[in-house]
Each structure stands twice: as C-alpha cells, then as structure tokens.
Scaffold this motif. Structure first.
Motif, short mmCIF file in Angstrom:
data_model
loop_
_atom_site.label_atom_id
_atom_site.label_comp_id
_atom_site.label_asym_id
_atom_site.label_seq_id
_atom_site.Cartn_x
_atom_site.Cartn_y
_atom_site.Cartn_z
N PRO A 21 5.40 14.77 81.34
CA PRO A 21 5.93 15.90 82.10
C PRO A 21 7.35 15.59 82.60
CG PRO A 21 4.26 14.75 83.37
CD PRO A 21 4.27 14.14 82.00
N ARG A 22 8.17 16.64 82.67
CA ARG A 22 9.56 16.49 83.12
C ARG A 22 9.86 17.58 84.14
NH1 ARG A 22 12.69 14.14 78.43
NH2 ARG A 22 11.64 12.17 78.44
N LEU A 23 10.79 17.27 85.00
CA LEU A 23 11.31 18.26 85.92
C LEU A 23 12.43 18.99 85.18
CD1 LEU A 23 11.42 19.53 88.72
CD2 LEU A 23 13.02 17.71 89.38
N GLU A 28 19.46 15.45 85.57
CA GLU A 28 19.46 14.63 84.34
C GLU A 28 19.05 15.47 83.14
OE1 GLU A 28 16.98 10.89 82.54
OE2 GLU A 28 17.38 10.90 84.70
N PHE A 29 17.99 16.25 83.26
CA PHE A 29 17.52 17.08 82.16
C PHE A 29 18.53 18.19 81.84
CE2 PHE A 29 15.05 20.49 80.18
CZ PHE A 29 14.52 19.79 79.13
N CYS A 30 19.12 18.79 82.88
CA CYS A 30 20.14 19.83 82.66
C CYS A 30 21.33 19.25 81.91
CB CYS A 30 20.58 20.44 83.97
SG CYS A 30 19.32 21.51 84.70
N SER A 34 22.68 20.46 78.24
CA SER A 34 24.07 20.85 77.98
C SER A 34 24.68 19.97 76.90
CB SER A 34 24.90 20.81 79.26
OG SER A 34 24.94 19.49 79.77
N GLU A 35 24.34 18.68 76.91
CA GLU A 35 24.84 17.77 75.86
C GLU A 35 24.26 18.16 74.50
OE1 GLU A 35 26.85 14.64 74.05
OE2 GLU A 35 27.11 15.51 76.03
#
Length: 101
Positions: A21-23, A28-30, A34-35
């Motif tokens: 699971p990820r937030l 970091e995920f955003c 974007s990358e």
C-alpha cells in the motif's frame, strides 16, 4: 540514435509495482508520478523526432533511387552503343582480313 534509446530505456515501469500500500497523495509519490509523466513525454517527443528523421531518410532514398535508375539507364545505353560499335568494328576487321588474303 533511436535504436540506442530503445536498448537503454526501460518501458512500462509501474509506479506501484510491489503490491504494497502507498499513500497516493504523499510528496514522494507525487514526485514519482510527475517524473514518470516527464519521462513519458520525453519518450514521445523522441519517438516523434525518430519518425521525422525516418521520413527524411525515406525522401532522400527516393531521390537517390531515382538518380540511380537514371544512372543505370544511361550506363545500359552506353553499353549497348559500345557493343554495337564493337560488332561493326569486328565486321570491318573480318572483311579486311578476307580482302587481304
């Protein structure tokens, strides 16, 4: 250039590939998203450049093939003219041999 990029780049790398699971709203995920989008846009732009280069090479190849066809035709005509001249010369030579003897 285009083929080198194909060999080096990884395709279809998932953002969440480990099943954990990820937030999804975390910084970091955003940043990863974007990358990932930036890389996908760069790949699309590179692909477009490759297609433009391919079209340019195809146009240049068409011009070259046309010039080559004209060159081959000219050489064929010259070769036929040369063979005809050799045939006439051989006839004259044979005739001169007959008259000499």
């Amino acid at each position: 250039m285009c083929q080198e990029e194909k060999k080096n780049g990884k395709k279809n790398t998932p953002l969440v590939g480990d099943g954990m699971p990820r937030l999804l709203t975390g910084d970091e995920f955003c940043n990863q998203v974007s990358e990932h989008r930036r890389v996908a846009e760069e790949e699309a732009a590179a692909k477009e450049v490759c297609w433009i280069e391919r079209e340019g090479r195809a146009a240049a190849m068409a011009v070259w093939k046309e010039a080559e066809a004209a060159w081959l035709k000219r050489n064929k005509e010259r070769r036929a003219t040369y063979k005809e001249e050799v045939r006439l010369w051989e006839e004259e030579r044979d005739c001169a041999k007959l008259e000499k003897c």
